[in-house]
Design an enzyme around this catalytic site. Structure first.
Site, mmCIF file in Angstrom:
data_model
loop_
_atom_site.group_PDB
_atom_site.id
_atom_site.type_symbol
_atom_site.label_atom_id
_atom_site.label_comp_id
_atom_site.label_asym_id
_atom_site.label_seq_id
_atom_site.Cartn_x
_atom_site.Cartn_y
_atom_site.Cartn_z
ATOM 1 N N SER A 144 0.869 -1.173 0.000
ATOM 2 C CA SER A 144 0.000 0.000 0.000
ATOM 3 C C SER A 144 0.905 1.222 0.000
ATOM 4 O O SER A 144 2.087 1.128 0.373
ATOM 5 C CB SER A 144 -0.881 0.015 1.258
ATOM 6 O OG SER A 144 -1.465 1.289 1.471
ATOM 7 N N TYR A 157 -2.422 -1.394 10.346
ATOM 8 C CA TYR A 157 -2.348 -1.579 8.889
ATOM 9 C C TYR A 157 -1.033 -1.015 8.345
ATOM 10 O O TYR A 157 -0.316 -1.689 7.590
ATOM 11 C CB TYR A 157 -3.533 -0.886 8.243
ATOM 12 C CG TYR A 157 -3.583 -0.991 6.737
ATOM 13 C CD1 TYR A 157 -4.016 -2.153 6.119
ATOM 14 C CD2 TYR A 157 -3.218 0.087 5.932
ATOM 15 C CE1 TYR A 157 -4.072 -2.255 4.738
ATOM 16 C CE2 TYR A 157 -3.273 0.000 4.551
ATOM 17 C CZ TYR A 157 -3.706 -1.172 3.958
ATOM 18 O OH TYR A 157 -3.761 -1.257 2.588
#
Length: 265
Positions: A144, A157
């Protein structure tokens, strides 16, 4: 050392929807047989399988729980069905939105297990198979932009994706001698169910705080993954390629701005 082209046999985790589904279909279009995994959406995985078979390629479906210590067994299961393994795409993942002071240990553990520990186990198992096969291979980790930049309310995350990014580099360092290339793809905002959008919204949603001005389409990420899976990427390893429309460039400008004043000096 000459890096051999990987066998056109791929495993894509989390391919029941979104980026994983698009990746599996693009790889099938490029001549790969594909093994795919899902966690809860079996119907979505079967839909992906149907799309791959319509392209004339074989597809096998297995359920996977990335939080299980036995999660890498699916690599062996699918590789046996495929008859080998040339490419692993660690795509499956999860997220959360909790401020650190409210973040429970259970949530922290679940996100780290799903987004970092599971991909590690799968990459390790895949690498062993690729080495035994003697033809090299590719491991592609979907991280990401938050592998590189933090986000408010996403500590677990961001930590997991940053860890997966560093794992990518360590894998590349150790596995290059075996002809195995390891890279990461770091998507920005992509129109997927995980971001609450369908694919068509990639071209209908305005994002004035993004240089390109819109979210990304799943095929734009899948195409980058397919490049890394191909012989065209034979001298690329240990990298992390942002597919984000320039979103990371906005870290110093505030990429969630509603207007385009950032374009002015």
């Amino acid at each position: 050392m000459n890096i051999p082209a990987p066998e056109r046999l791929a495993i894509v985790t989390g391919a029941d929807s979104g980026i994983g589904k698009a990746t599996a279909e693009v790889l099938a279009s490029e001549g790969f047989d594909v093994g795919i995994t899902f966690h809860t959406d079996e119907a979505g995985a079967r839909n992906t399988r149907d799309g791959i078979e319509e392209r004339g390629q074989r597809c096998f479906v297995v359920r996977q729980d990335l939080t299980s210590p036995d999660t890498a067994d699916v690599v062996d299961t699918l590789a046996e069905k495929l008859g080998g393994l040339g490419v692993l795409v660690n795509n499956a993942g999860t997220g959360h939105m909790d401020r650190i002071l409210d973040l429970s240990y259970d949530t922290w553990r679940e996100v780290l297990a799903t987004d970092l520990e599971g991909p590690f186990l799968c990459a390790q198992r895949a690498a062993r198979r690729m080495i035994a096969g003697g033809r090299g291979g590719r491991i592609i980790n979907v991280t990401s932009v938050h592998e590189h930049i933090p986000r408010l309310g996403a500590a677990a995350y961001c930590s997991a994706k940053a860890g997966l990014g560093m794992l990518t580099k360590c894998l590349a360092l150790e596995l290059g001698r075996h002809g195995i290339l390891v890279n990461a793809i770091a998507p920005g905002e992509i129109s997927t169910p995980m971001t609450g959008m369908d694919e068509s919204q990639a071209y209908r949603e305005d994002r004035p705080g993004n240089p390109v001005g819109r979210p990304g389409h799943v095929n734009e990420v899948a195409s980058a993954i397919a490049f890394l899976a191909s012989p065209r990427s034979s001298y690329l390893t240990g990298g992390s390629i942002p597919v984000d429309g320039g979103l990371m460039l906005m870290a110093a400008h505030g990429h969630d701005m509603a207007g385009e004043s950032w374009r002015e000096i």
